[in-house]
Design a protein around this motif. Sequence first.
Motif, PDB file in Angstrom:
ATOM      1  N   MET A 235     -10.246  -4.116   9.480  1.00  0.00           N
ATOM      2  CA  MET A 235     -11.689  -4.101   9.641  1.00  0.00           C
ATOM      3  C   MET A 235     -12.297  -5.339   8.977  1.00  0.00           C
ATOM      4  N   LYS A 236     -13.603  -5.571   9.229  1.00  0.00           N
ATOM      5  CA  LYS A 236     -14.286  -6.718   8.657  1.00  0.00           C
ATOM      6  C   LYS A 236     -14.327  -6.657   7.137  1.00  0.00           C
ATOM      7  N   ARG A 237     -14.373  -5.464   6.578  1.00  0.00           N
ATOM      8  CA  ARG A 237     -14.432  -5.328   5.125  1.00  0.00           C
ATOM      9  C   ARG A 237     -13.074  -5.548   4.466  1.00  0.00           C
ATOM     10  N   GLY A 238     -12.032  -5.763   5.233  1.00  0.00           N
ATOM     11  CA  GLY A 238     -10.690  -5.944   4.686  1.00  0.00           C
ATOM     12  C   GLY A 238      -9.891  -4.665   4.632  1.00  0.00           C
ATOM     13  N   TYR A 239     -10.468  -3.540   5.109  1.00  0.00           N
ATOM     14  CA  TYR A 239      -9.709  -2.296   5.157  1.00  0.00           C
ATOM     15  C   TYR A 239      -8.601  -2.410   6.206  1.00  0.00           C
ATOM     16  N   VAL A 240      -7.462  -1.802   5.911  1.00  0.00           N
ATOM     17  CA  VAL A 240      -6.345  -1.770   6.847  1.00  0.00           C
ATOM     18  C   VAL A 240      -6.206  -0.353   7.392  1.00  0.00           C
ATOM     19  N   ILE A 241      -6.149  -0.219   8.717  1.00  0.00           N
ATOM     20  CA  ILE A 241      -5.969   1.078   9.376  1.00  0.00           C
ATOM     21  C   ILE A 241      -4.589   1.088  10.028  1.00  0.00           C
TER      22      ILE A 241
ATOM     23  N   HIS B 192       0.851  -1.188   0.000  1.00  0.00           N
ATOM     24  CA  HIS B 192       0.000   0.000   0.000  1.00  0.00           C
ATOM     25  C   HIS B 192       0.884   1.235   0.000  1.00  0.00           C
ATOM     26  N   GLY B 193       0.827   1.986  -1.092  1.00  0.00           N
ATOM     27  CA  GLY B 193       1.691   3.146  -1.202  1.00  0.00           C
ATOM     28  C   GLY B 193       1.004   4.384  -1.742  1.00  0.00           C
ATOM     29  N   ALA B 194      -0.340   4.352  -1.868  1.00  0.00           N
ATOM     30  CA  ALA B 194      -1.036   5.537  -2.385  1.00  0.00           C
ATOM     31  C   ALA B 194      -0.859   6.723  -1.444  1.00  0.00           C
ATOM     32  N   VAL B 195      -1.026   6.492  -0.160  1.00  0.00           N
ATOM     33  CA  VAL B 195      -0.783   7.507   0.869  1.00  0.00           C
ATOM     34  C   VAL B 195       0.106   6.854   1.921  1.00  0.00           C
ATOM     35  N   CYS B 196       1.254   7.448   2.202  1.00  0.00           N
ATOM     36  CA  CYS B 196       2.206   6.852   3.130  1.00  0.00           C
ATOM     37  C   CYS B 196       2.378   7.747   4.344  1.00  0.00           C
ATOM     38  N   HIS B 197       2.703   7.110   5.461  1.00  0.00           N
ATOM     39  CA  HIS B 197       3.040   7.866   6.655  1.00  0.00           C
ATOM     40  C   HIS B 197       4.407   8.517   6.487  1.00  0.00           C
ATOM     41  N   GLY B 198       4.606   9.609   7.214  1.00  0.00           N
ATOM     42  CA  GLY B 198       5.883  10.307   7.153  1.00  0.00           C
ATOM     43  C   GLY B 198       6.890   9.798   8.148  1.00  0.00           C
ATOM     44  N   SER B 199       6.472   8.877   9.007  1.00  0.00           N
ATOM     45  CA  SER B 199       7.375   8.318  10.001  1.00  0.00           C
ATOM     46  C   SER B 199       6.961   6.878  10.263  1.00  0.00           C
ATOM     47  N   GLU B 200       7.656   6.203  11.187  1.00  0.00           N
ATOM     48  CA  GLU B 200       7.416   4.780  11.382  1.00  0.00           C
ATOM     49  C   GLU B 200       5.989   4.492  11.849  1.00  0.00           C
TER      50      GLU B 200
ATOM     51  N   LEU C 243      -6.598   5.105   6.500  1.00  0.00           N
ATOM     52  CA  LEU C 243      -7.513   4.025   6.166  1.00  0.00           C
ATOM     53  C   LEU C 243      -7.204   3.585   4.735  1.00  0.00           C
ATOM     54  N   HIS C 244      -6.638   2.372   4.588  1.00  0.00           N
ATOM     55  CA  HIS C 244      -6.236   1.850   3.283  1.00  0.00           C
ATOM     56  C   HIS C 244      -7.379   1.011   2.723  1.00  0.00           C
ATOM     57  N   HIS C 245      -7.953   1.483   1.620  1.00  0.00           N
ATOM     58  CA  HIS C 245      -9.021   0.731   0.965  1.00  0.00           C
ATOM     59  C   HIS C 245      -8.443  -0.427   0.162  1.00  0.00           C
ATOM     60  N   ASP C 246      -7.414  -0.151  -0.637  1.00  0.00           N
ATOM     61  CA  ASP C 246      -6.662  -1.162  -1.373  1.00  0.00           C
ATOM     62  C   ASP C 246      -5.268  -0.615  -1.594  1.00  0.00           C
ATOM     63  N   HIS C 247      -4.484  -1.262  -2.482  1.00  0.00           N
ATOM     64  CA  HIS C 247      -3.086  -0.874  -2.644  1.00  0.00           C
ATOM     65  C   HIS C 247      -2.914   0.483  -3.313  1.00  0.00           C
ATOM     66  N   SER C 248      -3.984   1.020  -3.927  1.00  0.00           N
ATOM     67  CA  SER C 248      -3.848   2.296  -4.636  1.00  0.00           C
ATOM     68  C   SER C 248      -4.800   3.368  -4.116  1.00  0.00           C
TER      69      SER C 248
END
Length: 630
Positions: free
Chosen positions: A508-514, A493-501, A524-529
């Motif tokens: 989540m149940k829908r497969g979203y990664v927070i 997942h690299g569409a929006v990246c954190h600026g630090s570690e 909130l990562h919906h998918d890889h893009s």
Amino acid sequence: INAEYGGCISLEKDDDFFCCSGTVFNKPLLWKPFSESKGSVLMSYEGHSGVIFDVKMNKINVFSVSDDRSLIIWDRKTGIILFRLYGHTARVLKLLCLDGYTKVVTAGEDNRCIIWSTETGEKLSEYQPHVGYGIRSLAANDRIVATGGWDCKVVKYTLPNHFNDANSNRPECITLEDKGRPKWLTCVSPSEILLQTTDGQLILHHHFKATDVKILSSTESNFKGYSVFCKLRKIVVIAGMTGDLCLYDIDLQKCMFVQNRDTSKVFSLTCVGWSQNVDENQKLVISCQENGSSTLWKIKRDQCMSTAKAAAHFVLPKCKNRWITSAFVEKERMVVGDRKGGVHLYQYSDESTSHLNCLFSIAGLHGGNGISQIARHDNSLIATIGRDGYIRFLKIVDDKLIITKKHKPLQAVCTVEQIQSTDWGTLVLYFRGQFFQVMVLETGEIVFSVECGGCHRSWDIEITHDTICFAFINRTKVHVINKPVYFSKFQVHGAVCHGSEIYAAAIMKRGYVITASEDCTLILHHDHSSAVQFSGHISSVRCLAVQGNTVFSGGGRGSLKAWIVTSTADMELMCDYCVVSRTHIPVGYNSSYRFLDSECDLRILSVDCCSSLMESDYSCYVVCGMSDGA
């Protein structure tokens, strides 16, 4: 309790509330916060030799990871150690339980993510998602594992339907009876092995049917005592002391003999790689003989027979072990690697039958262990793979070889033998100590590992879309493994990246990664893009917990926030708490004076939540661990 080192809660029958926490005193502690004894410790689990970084539990077991690089599975009631598991080479920071507590996933500073079986204690899968960086955060459900690394990236790993079974990595020993001692072997198909014995016999073994077919008897063979070989797609080329070649056609199971004008000993046979697409029935092979004298052969195959014709001759530059180990043709140039790690550039023409001149040489590029493979990379560079563990990238400029960069895919001391491009990624084949392993370069996932004795012996491997056949000779015996292999799916997942570690991650149940980070934001990562970033914390966000569609985030300044994930895949802030002061701050509070900024200097380092088991009670219990040990 020191919350820096993890903890968890469990709400059991009749809302019986239990808490298990890690400590700096090398012991996980089990206690009951709301009991008559006012939270006294019920059980102390002894066995670790380092601080406890993370703890999980169910009604039967307690799971803990530690600074001592181990995972321990305990019996919750008795405190007996059921399994003590080692696999990490640095501190293990996180663990999660999967699939009804039948599997445990651990992650640590060594960039390893390992999935274990809690029933047998065996390692089911291992991969390294963040190349060169450790893993700080981990999230998982029964289908997905997500990791956040010090490289500020999030990698989502989809669990396969079947794991690569460690039990099937035990090789089967083949008995040759009175056929002699095996000298070398090669896999001609996933079920067949061609091998030669010391008395010159050539035998085709079918290890599923346990049958042998004698191709050449000892009286017919010219390869008694010594021989070398190389495998093409449908042909195996063999040579020995006299310089003559034997072409074994795999489909026809027939041998053709070709005379060589040079009658000296053949030190090596090397299949030449091509940069352009060529006829599958035509290959190039180099035979290297005394004093570096080398012949380039054109091998052709049709439905009736195979033929070999000498196309060109050249001499290898002087070195101690003067024979060829790899070669590659790039347009009108040929790159050759020798046993001493040198790389040489020759002119080449498909129509030429004359002597080839050496245009440029780099001696000892990969050290004394030699070069195992030369291949094309990114349509413009030539990659040389050395047994020193390095991949060096070269470019041909004005008939010179220019080194552009080098890369070591494996940080440990390994002997890299091959790199293969497949539909699942780039596979690295290497020896590490007594083990032979296959790793997916892009993800670091080790899909095959077997103890075979090291890299000094004869071996071969055949990889298809779902099967690996690996054969080797150890202590004069032939060993074979034929097993299914499962390649996992990864998303970076690299569409929006954190600026630090990244400190924490949740699914989540829908497969979203927070994910939560030191940069005070949540993503909130919906998918890889596709991803959305949220602000609200005034200090670093250290921990996350998920209950249904509600997300709790805790961090610096004692700040605990409750978010809700909407049906439109967005997040809205519900409540903002200051845990240390027990003061509720409404979302609409807009005063220029912030109590959290000026008064609270504590951090929320761990958070867990669970809902009530009572049908009429819709409460959600949230437990926070503070940096002061509260």
